[in-house]
Write a protein that holds these residues in place. Sequence first.
Motif, PDB file in Angstrom:
ATOM      1  N   THR A  98      26.884 -43.655  58.995  1.00 30.46           N
ATOM      2  CA  THR A  98      27.850 -43.456  57.911  1.00 30.46           C
ATOM      3  C   THR A  98      28.822 -44.625  57.811  1.00 30.46           C
ATOM      4  N   ALA A  99      29.265 -45.154  58.929  1.00 31.65           N
ATOM      5  CA  ALA A  99      30.214 -46.275  58.912  1.00 31.65           C
ATOM      6  C   ALA A  99      29.595 -47.506  58.256  1.00 31.65           C
ATOM      7  N   VAL A 100      28.318 -47.763  58.539  1.00 28.12           N
ATOM      8  CA  VAL A 100      27.628 -48.912  57.947  1.00 28.12           C
ATOM      9  C   VAL A 100      27.489 -48.706  56.442  1.00 28.12           C
ATOM     10  N   TYR A 101      27.083 -47.495  56.048  1.00 29.23           N
ATOM     11  CA  TYR A 101      26.917 -47.198  54.627  1.00 29.23           C
ATOM     12  C   TYR A 101      28.246 -47.313  53.885  1.00 29.23           C
ATOM     13  N   ASP A 102      29.320 -46.794  54.477  1.00 27.94           N
ATOM     14  CA  ASP A 102      30.635 -46.870  53.840  1.00 27.94           C
ATOM     15  C   ASP A 102      31.091 -48.310  53.678  1.00 27.94           C
ATOM     16  N   LYS A 103      30.858 -49.142  54.692  1.00 31.25           N
ATOM     17  CA  LYS A 103      31.238 -50.555  54.613  1.00 31.25           C
ATOM     18  C   LYS A 103      30.404 -51.273  53.555  1.00 31.25           C
ATOM     19  N   LEU A 104      29.114 -50.938  53.486  1.00 28.02           N
ATOM     20  CA  LEU A 104      28.245 -51.535  52.471  1.00 28.02           C
ATOM     21  C   LEU A 104      28.712 -51.138  51.078  1.00 28.02           C
ATOM     22  N   ARG A 105      29.073 -49.877  50.904  1.00 29.31           N
ATOM     23  CA  ARG A 105      29.570 -49.405  49.611  1.00 29.31           C
ATOM     24  C   ARG A 105      30.869 -50.126  49.243  1.00 29.31           C
ATOM     25  N   GLU A 106      31.742 -50.324  50.217  1.00 29.24           N
ATOM     26  CA  GLU A 106      33.006 -51.035  49.988  1.00 29.24           C
ATOM     27  C   GLU A 106      32.751 -52.487  49.573  1.00 29.24           C
ATOM     28  N   CYS A 107      31.849 -53.149  50.290  1.00 25.82           N
ATOM     29  CA  CYS A 107      31.507 -54.533  49.952  1.00 25.82           C
ATOM     30  C   CYS A 107      30.893 -54.620  48.558  1.00 25.82           C
ATOM     31  N   ALA A 108      30.020 -53.690  48.224  1.00 27.96           N
ATOM     32  CA  ALA A 108      29.381 -53.675  46.908  1.00 27.96           C
ATOM     33  C   ALA A 108      30.431 -53.528  45.812  1.00 27.96           C
ATOM     34  N   ALA A 109      31.399 -52.674  46.029  1.00 24.13           N
ATOM     35  CA  ALA A 109      32.458 -52.484  45.033  1.00 24.13           C
ATOM     36  C   ALA A 109      33.285 -53.754  44.877  1.00 24.13           C
ATOM     37  N   GLN A 110      33.577 -54.437  45.981  1.00 27.67           N
ATOM     38  CA  GLN A 110      34.348 -55.680  45.921  1.00 27.67           C
ATOM     39  C   GLN A 110      33.599 -56.773  45.173  1.00 27.67           C
ATOM     40  N   GLU A 111      32.283 -56.765  45.270  1.00 22.58           N
ATOM     41  CA  GLU A 111      31.460 -57.793  44.642  1.00 22.58           C
ATOM     42  C   GLU A 111      30.907 -57.347  43.279  1.00 22.58           C
ATOM     43  N   ASN A 112      31.330 -56.163  42.814  1.00 25.26           N
ATOM     44  CA  ASN A 112      30.849 -55.605  41.541  1.00 25.26           C
ATOM     45  C   ASN A 112      29.328 -55.509  41.498  1.00 25.26           C
ATOM     46  N   ARG A 113      28.755 -54.979  42.566  1.00 29.29           N
ATOM     47  CA  ARG A 113      27.305 -54.802  42.669  1.00 29.29           C
ATOM     48  C   ARG A 113      27.005 -53.360  43.026  1.00 29.29           C
ATOM     49  N   SER A 114      25.753 -52.968  42.796  1.00 32.58           N
ATOM     50  CA  SER A 114      25.316 -51.672  43.300  1.00 32.58           C
ATOM     51  C   SER A 114      25.099 -51.808  44.808  1.00 32.58           C
ATOM     52  N   ILE A 115      24.988 -50.678  45.489  1.00 31.97           N
ATOM     53  CA  ILE A 115      24.752 -50.713  46.931  1.00 31.97           C
ATOM     54  C   ILE A 115      23.418 -51.394  47.219  1.00 31.97           C
ATOM     55  N   SER A 116      22.423 -51.116  46.404  1.00 31.51           N
ATOM     56  CA  SER A 116      21.116 -51.739  46.583  1.00 31.51           C
ATOM     57  C   SER A 116      21.188 -53.256  46.384  1.00 31.51           C
ATOM     58  N   GLN A 117      21.887 -53.700  45.337  1.00 33.04           N
ATOM     59  CA  GLN A 117      22.033 -55.141  45.095  1.00 33.04           C
ATOM     60  C   GLN A 117      22.778 -55.809  46.246  1.00 33.04           C
ATOM     61  N   GLN A 118      23.815 -55.134  46.750  1.00 30.10           N
ATOM     62  CA  GLN A 118      24.590 -55.711  47.841  1.00 30.10           C
ATOM     63  C   GLN A 118      23.753 -55.822  49.107  1.00 30.10           C
ATOM     64  N   ALA A 119      22.973 -54.791  49.407  1.00 34.10           N
ATOM     65  CA  ALA A 119      22.113 -54.835  50.595  1.00 34.10           C
ATOM     66  C   ALA A 119      21.118 -55.989  50.482  1.00 34.10           C
ATOM     67  N   LEU A 120      20.518 -56.154  49.309  1.00 33.62           N
ATOM     68  CA  LEU A 120      19.552 -57.235  49.117  1.00 33.62           C
ATOM     69  C   LEU A 120      20.228 -58.597  49.228  1.00 33.62           C
ATOM     70  N   THR A 121      21.425 -58.730  48.677  1.00 33.56           N
ATOM     71  CA  THR A 121      22.173 -59.988  48.767  1.00 33.56           C
ATOM     72  C   THR A 121      22.466 -60.345  50.219  1.00 33.56           C
ATOM     73  N   ILE A 122      22.888 -59.351  50.996  1.00 34.18           N
ATOM     74  CA  ILE A 122      23.197 -59.594  52.410  1.00 34.18           C
ATOM     75  C   ILE A 122      21.935 -59.979  53.179  1.00 34.18           C
ATOM     76  N   ILE A 123      20.836 -59.283  52.921  1.00 35.76           N
ATOM     77  CA  ILE A 123      19.572 -59.599  53.610  1.00 35.76           C
ATOM     78  C   ILE A 123      19.107 -61.004  53.244  1.00 35.76           C
TER      79      ILE A 123
END
Length: 108
Positions: free
Chosen positions: A11-36
């Motif tokens: 849950t902590a990882v998912y919440d941080k990913l969601r927070e990062c996605a919101a900061q970057e104006n991306r979906s969670i999926s887009q943010q995960a792909l960008t990070i990878i």
Amino acid sequence: MPALQVKDCPTAVYDKLRECAAQENRSISQQALTIIEGYLGMRNVAAPAEQAATVQGPCRPPSAGQECCLERRQRAFDRIAMLRPLPISKKSPDSADLLRRIREEDAR
């Protein structure tokens, strides 16, 4: 295109990913792909002279000598603002007219 599913994400990882996605104006999926892609060296958004300073992924506190993602983004906007505007021809069609035509063609 292949799909990727991550099971048992903490849950902590998912919440941080969601927070990062919101900061970057991306979906969670887009943010995960960008990070990878960034981790694998497949994505580089910095200018060549700045590549060494962007090894860290987005949304992490900057290390010594590095800047945060908001500062990088602001510098990118500053570079864009310095670009010469593109000339617009009087003969250029209106974008609303182009969209209307495309939609009418798709409706047929």
